[in-house]
Structures are given as C-alpha cells and as structure tokens.
Design a protein around this motif. Sequence first.
Motif, mmCIF file in Angstrom:
data_model
loop_
_atom_site.group_PDB
_atom_site.id
_atom_site.type_symbol
_atom_site.label_atom_id
_atom_site.label_comp_id
_atom_site.label_asym_id
_atom_site.label_seq_id
_atom_site.Cartn_x
_atom_site.Cartn_y
_atom_site.Cartn_z
ATOM 1 N N SER A 53 11.343 -24.286 -14.110
ATOM 2 C CA SER A 53 11.752 -23.411 -14.932
ATOM 3 C C SER A 53 12.602 -23.486 -16.106
ATOM 4 O O SER A 53 13.441 -23.959 -16.077
ATOM 5 N N LEU B 64 11.542 -18.839 -18.194
ATOM 6 C CA LEU B 64 12.493 -18.633 -17.542
ATOM 7 C C LEU B 64 12.319 -16.924 -17.241
ATOM 8 O O LEU B 64 12.690 -15.818 -16.676
ATOM 9 N N MET C 14 11.398 -15.691 -14.476
ATOM 10 C CA MET C 14 11.907 -14.611 -13.229
ATOM 11 C C MET C 14 12.513 -13.780 -12.888
ATOM 12 O O MET C 14 12.511 -13.458 -11.739
#
Length: 324
Positions: A164, A219, A222
């Motif tokens: 990521s 990101l 997530m």
Amino acid sequence: MSTLYSSETASVHIRFDDNNLLPLLFGAHDRHLARIEQQLDVSLASRGNHITIAGPADAAETARTALRNLYKQIKNGESVNESVVDAAVRMAHDNVPSPRDGIIQIHRKRIAPRSKAQSCYIKAIQEHDMVFAIGPAGTGKTYLAVCAAVEMFNAGKIDRIVLSRPAVEAGERLGFLPGDMQEKIDPYLRPLFDALNDTLPGEQVVRRIASGEFEVAPLAFMRGRTLANAFVILDEAQNTTSTQMKMFLTRLGENSRMVITGDLSQVDLPTGTRPGLKDAIDTLEGVPGIRFIRFSDADVVRPPLVARIIRAYDTAGPSQDSSP
C-alpha cells in the motif's frame, strides 16, 4: 571511501584456488580491481592466481576481505558487477561478515544485503512483527521488504501480501484524471508493481493479484480491515497523516508482519501537516515488538552519483518551492 585510514602501510597477498573464476572476479579489463583500488586508495597487482594488495594497512585488509567475499559469491554461481563490487567493499569496510543468515532466497534468486544497515534490516524483518525503515531513496527499503514478503509467501508462512501507498496527489484532483478508479490510482502504485515483477515472473504476479493473494492498493482502502496471515508493506509512509498512520498500524492481525518505509526528507503533505511517520517514530520507538532501522546516504546502492546528490541536498538543507 570517506573514512581516513591509518598511515601505516602494508602488503597483503591472496591466493585463489580456481584460475577459471578469476576473469569474473577481475572484470573486463580488470575493471573490478580498478574499482576497488579507486575506492580504497590501494594498489592491486595480479600474477597467476595471486593478488598482492599494497596500501594503508586497514584499507589493504578491507580490500582483501572484499575480494575473498566476491570470490565466494562467484563460486556459489552468483554474478558480479560494479554494484556488487561496491557492496562488497562497503560490507568489508563496515566489518560486516559475509552473510550466511540474512539472505533472502526466492526460487533460484539469492538476495544478499549490500550494506550493514540492509543486513540489520533483513534480520529485523525476520525477527519482528513490525519494522520501520527510514532513510533516503535507493537504500533498498521497499525492494528488500517485497523480497522478504515473497520469500515468506513461497514458504507458506503467510497467505497473502498486501502492498500500500498513500496517494497524496490524488485528493480532490483524482476526479479530474482520465480513466476509471483503477487507472487513476495505478501511477501511484506502479513502484510496488515494479518491485513484485522484479522478484517473480510477471504472469505469476498477475495470477496472484487476480486470486487475491497479492493486493496492491491505496492506503485509503485499508480502513476498516484486519489483515491476518499477511505480510503488509506501507511505502512512502512520510506522506501519511498521523490519523492515517494509526489507522494503518492497527490493521495488524494474527500471524502478520508489517513493514513501513519512508523518507522524511521527501514529504509531500500540505505545509504544516505533521507526517504520520514522524509521529509514529516519536510515539512508538522503544515499544516491544517494533524495530526501527535507519538508512543514510552511505547505504545508497544505486550508482554513486545518487548518493552524492542526496548528500548535496542534505547539506544544502530544506528549501521552499517558489512556484505559485
């Protein structure tokens, strides 16, 4: 090398047992020997299967250690080029023994550390659930993490790899970029795809991504997840906010490893925003189970000019972008 050696001079000798390997050790037109001479300010003279090294005692011993380690690599079937020679000199100079542990093995490819910091980094990844790697570009932070992840995946120690990055430049401007969502975010994730493709055949990477065993995502994707039985890498972590960093770190699940990489000299966050990486360093250093590895320009394994560029910018200090 930047270190000053003692003024005491010495002449040391090495004998090699296989003349057939020496052309590989010496390089075309003895360029590998010349590179060692230049870096250590020593003189190398070859005759048959012997090399005589003359120069400052410490430098001569460093050259001998580097040559011995390079010869071992060649005997093990590994190729030697200029960057490998530079790494051998660096490791010998730092008194790092020829690595036995700390080797990453992916199929027939053998990845060995090229600096003391890299050696510590690989060991930290193998022994800790969470590792932060902080330092300039070109030190192998992301590449070695991906290699370690692939090695653990191949060994059946984890079920998936998650890579990521924060897409800082995406923000509100993402909507103005052409293409669907995947096409918009791909440019920000391309370095992670490149690292995967360098460790595995491209068709295998595509197959693993399609099956969900490998995931490369921004990101923001997530949030709300728990990542169990996974090797999770957050790249360019200097571009996270403190809130994003906390969110990411708390995704760690059972039987998982996390590696967080970043360079605090290349922050792209809006002025005045505290980087999540800096916040994590200040908050978490000393917490059991977490290891911090710091790289410097001396650990750059790209061409020497890259290290000199990094050093020049560090010396000049921060500057303000004058563009509107």
